[in-house]
Scaffold this active site. Structure first.
Site, PDB file in Angstrom:
ATOM      1  N   GLU A 340       0.834  -1.259   0.166  1.00 45.51           N
ATOM      2  CA  GLU A 340      -0.047   0.126  -0.038  1.00 45.51           C
ATOM      3  C   GLU A 340       0.887   1.475  -0.062  1.00 45.51           C
ATOM      4  O   GLU A 340       1.202   1.938   0.725  1.00 45.51           O
ATOM      5  CB  GLU A 340      -0.903   0.469   0.971  1.00 45.51           C
ATOM      6  CG  GLU A 340      -1.630   0.956   1.182  1.00 45.51           C
ATOM      7  CD  GLU A 340      -2.160   0.866   2.559  1.00 45.51           C
ATOM      8  OE1 GLU A 340      -2.231   0.791   3.638  1.00 45.51           O
ATOM      9  OE2 GLU A 340      -3.166   1.489   2.920  1.00 45.51           O
ATOM     10  N   HIS A 365      -4.748  -3.706  -0.487  1.00 42.77           N
ATOM     11  CA  HIS A 365      -3.923  -3.724  -1.579  1.00 42.77           C
ATOM     12  C   HIS A 365      -4.137  -3.503  -2.684  1.00 42.77           C
ATOM     13  O   HIS A 365      -4.333  -3.502  -3.951  1.00 42.77           O
ATOM     14  CB  HIS A 365      -4.062  -1.616  -1.293  1.00 42.77           C
ATOM     15  CG  HIS A 365      -4.811  -1.503  -0.169  1.00 42.77           C
ATOM     16  ND1 HIS A 365      -5.602  -0.655  -0.369  1.00 42.77           N
ATOM     17  CD2 HIS A 365      -4.664  -1.267   1.509  1.00 42.77           C
ATOM     18  CE1 HIS A 365      -6.175  -0.240   1.448  1.00 42.77           C
ATOM     19  NE2 HIS A 365      -5.597  -0.564   1.944  1.00 42.77           N
TER      20      HIS A 365
END
Lengths: 504, 504
Positions: A340, A365
């Site tokens: 992320e 993510h």
């Protein structure tokens, strides 16, 4: 490999064919890898698809003519009111979206709901270091840890208090660029919001109601199953009783059961233990023990482990390999936040390697994944689902214009993608529909319609942690809902105005 | 295919090995596809690489700590002064970068140089529709097409005239977000700038000096060869004589020859005819004839064809297939702008299909390429080079934070990438170094060093339109320059201050 062979085959063919035939062939080949492209549509679905595509093209054209009106390219604090007037958004809210596979304990409900909880009796507030703390106390036994004042009194004495309180309970600001010049400021605001709401939410009556409301908001948004990440803060009573991690998991499970009794079409919820990544070797040992305890007590409900918090700031997965291996041996799966980040080659970026090596079931993510081609190929071929949270990535300043989100490429290339809301309550979202909308409008082609949305819903079930029996049940429920939805769409039940009716 | 096999092989191995060995193996496998990863470095290059990596890590860390100081994530109007203080930028300016394969006729020189040309005699100005027009006239024979005023007089009579004039000759603004809220406003400003400078540049004495200066600025930036896109506006004399397209190509060729005589290490320049895409079937026929004429007159100099202008606004390649096929039959290659867009599925996006089907040698921008997996695979396997222009894409509002530029993925995945400046003079850049800097710092991993830069330079030669003999010469010259550069870097000749010396 298949893609390359097809591409080569196609290019060989091209030397003999008519230009426009070849062009069409190449375009079809290109679309063949898109998420949902292999789905066959029923007759009704085909009508619904045409309807949606027509509306989609109209909305895209409005944005094309004036990009200030194109939500997927705008900051969510600005785009939300535009989204809410969109017929496509209207359809997406009604569309059975399957499940929500990435969201966090303290940000599960809409901000409105949480704000209303501040009108409960016995809520106290204390302002410290720019952070507003909230806590319920028995008036006869108020903690001296801080200068606690009854919130009701503050309300009555300070003119702009409601504004102030709301601003502390969410990161929404009129001018997000000014309020959060860089990723560091927005993460600071984000963490302060957590600190503000935690004392409000962990009060047992609020905690139970809050989680019930979270499930209700999902169901209202036509989501019938959820996997929730939580760090299991101690829940408290007015008389000072603290509920430990195992008891808190018990509360979650209880509320889920109660909700399922109230709404029999709801499939359920499961739990991913996700403490803050800011651990030491010692505290990480404690996390291992907590995980073992809750996993053994609630093996059906506690499905796995993750570490959360601003990944860039450190505490990479690689620092805790022995402990993570021990966690794995206790059963369950890994659902790691990884990559992320925009900092290519930093520890947060390399978390992707550890997540894959540790055999994660899904990745939170994985924003940086495509910068690692071999790893990306492995994730794709092994079916490790990527939990894409578009609005979160935008609000937390990884990307501005969501058309530049790497998931656009993942969707086009058929990666195992699910779309989830992360922390909707903190930025004024609710349910999955906002994220699905910006993904559908900003990350797919003008010609991509119902097939994508259907596959996204199916992905959210098939990449869940439901066991075979549960999954069959979930898919069956989804199929009922889906057919209803398509019927309604074809019968034009979702629009009361001629403007939309006439486009079909 | 190779990638997938390696990934699978690696993952099979992983089940037996030690965690940290497996991790290292996977990381190495992942890096193996990066541009430059297969290059072997000499002993001196290895020292230079370590030196660069050390500096790179320091600069990244500064940006990591305070993102407001990280140029690749900032708008170029803000990042330029920061870049200019960077030791990495210093090194990149000195690094032999090979050639410049994507830039446009009217924006080739630095803004400073062009501004200085406004002090020439007989330059007149006329303000119309918010656009400032410039033109040289014989004072006895001034056109009545506009209310022309001697620029010298305007200079003397208006206090803020120099500011005003400069603002009309470039799109640089103090607050780019305010000045250009969307892509439409910045393209408008961009096109106005073209209209302002065209009358200044096409005056024959300026035109010749301007192109000579363009080559000089490239050489000063250690670039020894260029392929220039031009739309061949008529060049004019003070006495009213107009030079047609063939004559203008002749001027370019002449200046190139003169420059090569003056600087014998300079490899040369070639020309891509690139008229505006806002054509009709009729005017496109005229372009075909112009191309045939200049190609037959200057077959060694005119290497191909392109269409330019804001792609989103229309005039897609697909509208002119017969004419383009006729152009191809006249010899030369296609170097199409294609996919310079965020509008997925729109005509500008589909230009990518036509560019590939028409057998383009290189693609201008191809910003949207990765959203078309089969097409991307074809581009890669056929070695169709992608001309990446990072600062252009940022300034013209496709992407803000260049870490989100799709070329980061292309570089990691070994696409045939070259990095070029597009219209440097319009946004305050000069040469290739600014674009190379933001690409190196923002689109490659922390651990990516000299190999990438070296391969990027080699790509810029091998993906050029030089014939075999010329290319051999260009590579030979580059090798001499490269060895000099590495020697200088290893001997620490480029830094006069201890701050940097001590990091080695």
């Amino acid at each position: 490999m298949k893609k390359l062979i097809l591409a080569i085959a196609c290019l060989i063919n091209l030397t003999t064919g008519d230009y426009w035939t070849d062009r069409e062939k190449l375009i079809q080949l290109d679309r063949a890898s898109n998420i949902g492209s292999t789905l066959n549509l029923t007759e009704k679905e085909t009508i619904a698809d045409a309807f949606i595509l027509n509306l989609k093209k109209q909305e895209l054209q409005v944005g094309f003519n004036d990009p200030k009106k194109f939500p997927s390219a705008l900051h969510f604090f600005k785009s939300r009111p535009i989204i809410e007037t969109s017929p496509i958004f209207n359809i997406i809210t009604r569309l059975p979206k399957g499940s929500s596979l990435h969201s966090h304990d303290l940000a599960l409900t809409s901000q409105e709901y949480l704000y209303n909880q501040t009108f409960r009796e016995n809520l106290y507030a204390c302002l410290t270091d720019d952070t507003l703390l909230l806590h319920f106390f028995n008036p006869n036994n108020i903690s001296t840890s801080c200068e606690w004042t009854l919130l009701k009194d503050l309300r009555e004495n300070r003119l702009d208090f409601e504004e102030f309180l709301k601003s502390k309970m969410s990161i929404v600001r009129d001018d997000p660029v000014k309020a959060y010049p860089t990723i560091n400021e927005v993460w600071k605001g984000f963490q302060q919001t957590f600190r503000t709401v935690v004392g409000l939410i962990t009060y047992k009556p609020v905690f139970e109601g809050f989680f019930y409301q979270a499930l209700r908001e999902l169901r209202d948004d036509n989501v019938k199953y959820a996997e929730i990440r939580g760090y299991l803060p101690h829940v408290y009573d007015l008389d000072g009783r603290l509920y430990d991690e195992e008891e808190v998991v018990g509360i979650y499970e209880n509320v889920t059961r109660r909700f399922k009794e109230d709404f029999t079409d709801f499939v359920g919820a499961k739990f991913i233990y996700a403490p803050n990544r800011r651990v030491t070797n010692n505290t990480m040992e404690a996390e291992v023990q907590i995980y073992k305890k809750i996993r053994s007590a609630y093996a059906d409900f506690v499905v796995g482990f993750d570490l959360v918090g601003q990944e860039d700031k450190g505490w990479p997965l690689g620092d805790y390999i022995p402990q993570l291996l021990e966690i794995r041996s206790a059963g369950g799966h890994f659902y790691f936040h990884a990559g992320e980040t925009n900092w290519f080659g930093f520890a947060s970026d390399e978390d992707l390697f550890d997540a894959v090596l540790l055999n994660a079931t899904r990745l939170g993510h994985a924003y940086a994944l495509l910068k690692h081609p071999a790893l990306a190929e492995a994730v794709k071929s092994r079916g490790i689902a990527v939990e894409v949270c578009p609005i979160s990535n935008q609000v937390l300043k990884l990307v501005d214009d969501l058309r530049n989100h790497p998931a656009a490429v993942m969707i086009a290339d058929g990666y195992p993608v699910v779309v989830a809301p992360d922390d909707p309550g903190f930025w004024g979202a609710r349910g999955l529909s906002y994220d699905w909308y910006v993904a559908f409008m900003g990350m797919t082609s003008k010609g991509t319609g119902l097939r994508f949305l259907k596959q996204l819903a199916l992905n959210s079930i098939t990449y869940s942690s439901l066991n075979a029996t549960e999954m069959a049940g979930a898919l069956k429920q989804w199929k009922v809902d889906w057919d209803d939805f398509v019927d309604g769409l074809v019968r034009n039940e979702y629009f009361g105005y001629n403007e939309v009716l006439k486009v079909v």
